[in-house]
Write an enzyme that holds these catalytic residues in place. Structure first.
Site, mmCIF file in Angstrom:
data_model
loop_
_atom_site.group_PDB
_atom_site.id
_atom_site.type_symbol
_atom_site.label_atom_id
_atom_site.label_comp_id
_atom_site.label_asym_id
_atom_site.label_seq_id
_atom_site.Cartn_x
_atom_site.Cartn_y
_atom_site.Cartn_z
ATOM 1 N N TYR A 199 -4.279 24.296 11.266
ATOM 2 C CA TYR A 199 -3.848 23.012 10.713
ATOM 3 C C TYR A 199 -3.611 23.123 9.197
ATOM 4 O O TYR A 199 -2.561 22.742 8.669
ATOM 5 C CB TYR A 199 -4.907 21.929 10.953
ATOM 6 C CG TYR A 199 -4.897 21.284 12.325
ATOM 7 C CD1 TYR A 199 -4.342 21.922 13.430
ATOM 8 C CD2 TYR A 199 -5.465 20.026 12.521
ATOM 9 C CE1 TYR A 199 -4.354 21.326 14.682
ATOM 10 C CE2 TYR A 199 -5.471 19.424 13.778
ATOM 11 C CZ TYR A 199 -4.920 20.073 14.854
ATOM 12 O OH TYR A 199 -4.935 19.466 16.086
ATOM 13 N N GLU A 245 -7.475 11.040 10.162
ATOM 14 C CA GLU A 245 -7.386 12.029 11.231
ATOM 15 C C GLU A 245 -8.371 11.679 12.351
ATOM 16 O O GLU A 245 -8.685 12.535 13.173
ATOM 17 C CB GLU A 245 -7.717 13.413 10.640
ATOM 18 C CG GLU A 245 -7.186 14.630 11.363
ATOM 19 C CD GLU A 245 -7.690 15.911 10.676
ATOM 20 O OE1 GLU A 245 -8.215 15.822 9.546
ATOM 21 O OE2 GLU A 245 -7.546 16.995 11.252
ATOM 22 N N HIS A 279 -3.710 16.321 6.224
ATOM 23 C CA HIS A 279 -4.918 17.041 5.789
ATOM 24 C C HIS A 279 -4.894 17.261 4.277
ATOM 25 O O HIS A 279 -5.144 18.374 3.795
ATOM 26 C CB HIS A 279 -5.070 18.364 6.547
ATOM 27 C CG HIS A 279 -4.738 18.239 8.000
ATOM 28 N ND1 HIS A 279 -3.589 18.759 8.542
ATOM 29 C CD2 HIS A 279 -5.369 17.587 9.005
ATOM 30 C CE1 HIS A 279 -3.539 18.451 9.835
ATOM 31 N NE2 HIS A 279 -4.606 17.748 10.143
ATOM 32 N N ARG A 305 -2.622 12.931 20.940
ATOM 33 C CA ARG A 305 -3.528 13.919 20.362
ATOM 34 C C ARG A 305 -2.764 15.179 19.964
ATOM 35 O O ARG A 305 -2.131 15.835 20.817
ATOM 36 C CB ARG A 305 -4.592 14.258 21.404
ATOM 37 C CG ARG A 305 -5.636 15.194 20.911
ATOM 38 C CD ARG A 305 -6.718 15.385 21.966
ATOM 39 N NE ARG A 305 -7.802 16.181 21.431
ATOM 40 C CZ ARG A 305 -8.962 16.372 22.042
ATOM 41 N NH1 ARG A 305 -9.177 15.815 23.219
ATOM 42 N NH2 ARG A 305 -9.896 17.107 21.488
#
Lengths: 345, 345
Positions: B194, B283, B223, B71
């Site tokens: 992020y 994700e 992303h 994670r």
């Protein structure tokens, strides 16, 4: 009427740059700091700095008016202390005031605030009042990171910022959330720090109740909202996962400009953000100065992309180019009338 | 075959979280730190953590395989020192190894590195080697900001990072540039830190000659590339203004995933980034867990958006779902074969 809500005075006369260089050089040596009166610029110097740049581009691109601020990258709130920042802000704002006097139909002013890292934003209130009440400015640029890339001050929802918000509401002027130069080597100024700050600010607003405390506060997120419209689903989902109100509620107080330098990006913006929340902006003369070889036009000629969005109605375009700006900057029309009257004297 | 290049083991057993909490609590008090052997998780614990989460979602969404890492948000390289980070990384990577052993056709491993702020990345080389050579991992997550939102380490083009790049090239594994938790109150983790890190990293690459020194290095910007595809014109223009090579040159070494949680964003990505440079990613289980009321489907069911892009050919989709992943992760097929053989013993 085509109003650019995001213009910077990037091409100010060399004398300004030279004075600022002297001010910066004297930061550790205040006795050698130049006095504001040592800065001499004639009206012709100012005209010359604009005629071949901002004004030429306005004419070429069919833009009528720019909401004009001191050059964002040179605010550099991280340099020196609050006194250095105050003197520099006054000089830059006074210069914008002169620009608006010389070209009363082409420019309306937005101010730089004398922020400084670790210094309460309350100390910027006096200059904000001076700019609005005495210089006729219609908004302010608020730097969410006066440290210049180290992000050491509190987030925008912190009470730290509240005195400034109170004054913005009282004066009925919006703030554009706009960082300045980056002194963190990780962050390229216009390519990372600017865009990151936009994204960061919007995410801070999602997680906070700021607009419950300031229901009339209006904030503008520049550069097309940073990454936000591209990741609109992510932001809707994060708000939802965190039991925050839908983004539509935030959009009662938050708008984006159109500083997105290619058509697919502009299409994404126009698809996800309601037309009511988009104001035409070009950031010019600004972050990108070249001509796109793929189109033969300047990257930052953002009006071309807006005009190419096929599904926008005439009414939509009028909102983006003009009506939304008038709503978000309610002092605009009165100030334009005052500037026009003064120039006809 | 549908391969998710960006999966995190977000649902690891509670025992892992409890052990980590004890490790963190003992940061100022090393005598009370738990030993790795105190962490006990049965195969059934691991199965249970996946069957109702990642595996269920894989089945529902028609995904075959996830390139799976510890994670990201819990890497938290900023907590404790390099020793704390090393022990934590080994535990997390060993757990991923067990996951791949239990589900040899569903998961292939990508490692967490034992980075620590201010500690040379060279110190992560041994764990990278262990993970690739002993655990059969096919890539690594590289945190460009081990400080967790303060960005105190050098940019990615700095020689500081070179020993790690040398090893990545030698092992022929790519790195995904992925930050972890943010301890800077300005940056919301998944909504700002992020996305900002993705944008920041790409901009660092634009301004540097990193790939002249490492022509075979492959970096993945997750992303959907942060803000980059949305501002593609800005990045093309900044590169051009700075006499940098066109972005197409950068794309010989850099890829993006498809972690963009709405159709208009996905369309923007697919319009500007060549299909060769896009790898399917979700994700999941990750940043957004809810169902979009506008579509009735999970925000992070990114396959739906890819499938909806009308102009993609079957060949394009196969590249995005499968072929590009195999090219960028050349150890994938061999590792899948090894895992399969081991499970059939």
């Amino acid at each position: 009427m085509i109003i650019d809500c995001h213009g910077h005075y990037t091409t100010a006369p060399d004398a300004l740059v030279a004075w600022r260089d002297r001010q910066i050089a004297a930061i550790g040596d205040p006795a050698n700091a130049p006095s504001p009166s040592e800065l001499q610029m004639s009206d012709d110097d100012i005209r010359e700095s604009l005629e071949g740049a901002q004004l030429k581009l306005q004419r070429e691109r069919g833009m009528d008016l720019a909401i004009f601020s001191p050059r964002a990258s040179r605010m550099a709130h991280h340099l020196g202390d609050a006194k250095v920042s105050t003197i520099w802000s006054e000089i830059c704002n006074d210069l914008i005031y002169r620009v608006c006097g010389l070209y009363p139909t082409n420019f309306v002013g937005v101010c730089q605030l004398p922020q400084s890292p670790g210094v309460p934003p309350e100390q910027s209130v006096a200059e904000l009042e001076r700019c609005v009440n005495e210089l006729g400015f219609i908004g302010a640029n608020l730097n969410p990171d006066p440290s210049g890339g180290w992000w050491t001050d509190p987030p925008l929802f912190d009470r730290w910022w509240y005195p400034l918000y109170e004054k913005l509401c009282e004066l009925d002027v919006p703030a554009m959330i706009h960082v300045s130069d980056s002194c963190n080597p990780n962050f390229h100024m216009t390519g990372a720090h600017y865009i990151n700050a936009d994204t960061t600010a919007f995410m801070q607003l999602i997680m906070s109740d700021l607009f419950k405390d300031f229901p009339t506060l209006r904030l503008i997120i520049p550069h097309g909202g940073g990454a936000v419209p591209y990741h609109w689903g992510r932001y809707r989902g994060i708000a939802q996962d965190n039991n925050r109100p839908p983004l539509s509620e935030l959009l009662q107080n938050v708008s984006f400009d159109t500083c997105v330098y290619h058509l697919p990006g502009m299409e994404c913006l126009m698809k996800v953000v309601p037309v009511e929340n988009i104001m035409f902006g070009s950031e010019m003369v600004g972050a990108v100065r070249g001509i796109d070889p793929e189109t033969g036009h300047y990257y930052d000629d953002t009006k071309r992309y807006v005009d190419q969005i096929s599904w926008l109605t005439d009414k939509d375009r009028k909102m983006i180019y003009e009506d939304n700006v008038r709503r978000i900057f309610p002092r605009l029309d009165g100030q334009l009338a005052r500037q026009s009257a003064a120039s006809n004297k």
